[in-house]
Design an enzyme around this catalytic site. Structure first.
Site, PDB file in Angstrom:
ATOM      1  N   HIS A 128     -10.167   1.186   1.965  1.00 57.58           N
ATOM      2  CA  HIS A 128      -9.617   2.445   2.310  1.00 57.58           C
ATOM      3  C   HIS A 128     -10.605   3.483   2.841  1.00 57.58           C
ATOM      4  O   HIS A 128     -10.514   4.279   3.784  1.00 57.58           O
ATOM      5  CB  HIS A 128      -8.817   2.880   1.259  1.00 57.58           C
TER       6      HIS A 128
ATOM      7  N   HIS B 186      -9.076  -3.707  -1.917  1.00 63.84           N
ATOM      8  CA  HIS B 186      -8.111  -2.939  -1.188  1.00 63.84           C
ATOM      9  C   HIS B 186      -8.525  -1.521  -1.062  1.00 63.84           C
ATOM     10  O   HIS B 186      -8.562  -0.838   0.062  1.00 63.84           O
ATOM     11  CB  HIS B 186      -6.490  -3.189  -1.809  1.00 63.84           C
ATOM     12  N   GLU B 187      -8.888  -1.022  -2.213  1.00 67.60           N
ATOM     13  CA  GLU B 187      -9.282   0.530  -2.269  1.00 67.60           C
ATOM     14  C   GLU B 187     -10.619   0.861  -1.711  1.00 67.60           C
ATOM     15  O   GLU B 187     -10.615   1.919  -0.877  1.00 67.60           O
ATOM     16  CB  GLU B 187      -9.014   1.057  -3.745  1.00 67.60           C
TER      17      GLU B 187
ATOM     18  N   CYS C 178       0.920  -1.262   0.098  1.00 62.99           N
ATOM     19  CA  CYS C 178       0.065  -0.036   0.054  1.00 62.99           C
ATOM     20  C   CYS C 178       1.002   1.262   0.091  1.00 62.99           C
ATOM     21  O   CYS C 178       1.846   1.197   0.621  1.00 62.99           O
ATOM     22  CB  CYS C 178      -1.047  -0.048   1.164  1.00 62.99           C
TER      23      CYS C 178
HETATM   24 NI    NI Z   1      -3.511   1.057   0.156  1.00 59.54          NI
END
Ligand code: NI
Length: 186
Positions: free
Chosen positions: A173, A169-170, A126
């Site tokens: 966030h 993953h995004e 990341c």
């Molecule tokens: Ni990330």
């Protein structure tokens, strides 16, 4: 009352958000977990972008800067989310490895609406967690739903393979979740 009117003229974005987007060069500063103030923002859940905010030219500017930032030689990432540039807003940029030319695309108000099959482990890093990698369980077959900036309509799409991993993953966030929260034992 005067303040409310001024805020309205900005097309929904706050003055602080406008400053953050416009006061930086195309490549924005990426927040990292090593900085205490950055970490607070990285852990803050995001809010959606309204139709009026999407229609504001500031959104197009932000979308372009997200791509400039994630593709910059110093970052060289495959995805980036609003909080990573300091904005607690539901927007991500993802490299579409499943499309011809592997373009980067920007998705506002994105959600994952379906996961198919079994999650599999894969190595992740990341931009906000420099110098580390780790294994995380992700699905390889998902449905995404987002707002089209062109039409303002909700769009659904099926995404498979590694690109589906990037979307997971995004979108994590956007809820203040980092991949390091989900590490599996090697
Ligand atoms: Ni990330």
């Amino acid at each position: 009352m005067a303040t409310l009117l001024v805020a309205g003229c900005r097309g929904g974005w706050t003055a602080a958000e406008r400053d953050l987007i416009e006061s930086q060069p195309d490549v924005m500063r990426v927040l990292t977990v090593d900085d205490e103030a950055d970490l607070i923002i990285l852990r803050t859940p995001c809010r959606d972008i309204s139709p009026r905010e999407l229609a504001n030219p500031l959104y197009a500017e932000l979308a372009s800067r997200l791509i400039s930032t994630v593709t910059s030689p110093e970052q060289d990432g495959v995805g980036i989310a609003g909080p990573q540039v300091g904005l607690s807003r539901n927007v991500i940029a993802v490299q579409r490895f499943d499309k011809e030319g592997e373009p980067f695309e920007v998705y506002p108000n994105i959600r994952i609406t379906a996961f198919r099959g079994e999650p599999e482990p894969g190595s992740e890093g990341c931009l906000s967690v420099p110098g580390r990698r780790g294994k995380v369980l992700r699905w390889r077959d998902i449905d995404i739903c987002y707002t089209s900036p062109e039409t303002g309509q909700e769009v659904s799409e099926r995404v498979e393979g590694f690109t589906a991993v990037i979307f997971q993953h995004e979108t994590d966030h956007l809820q203040g979740i980092l991949y390091t929260d989900k590490l599996v034992k090697e």
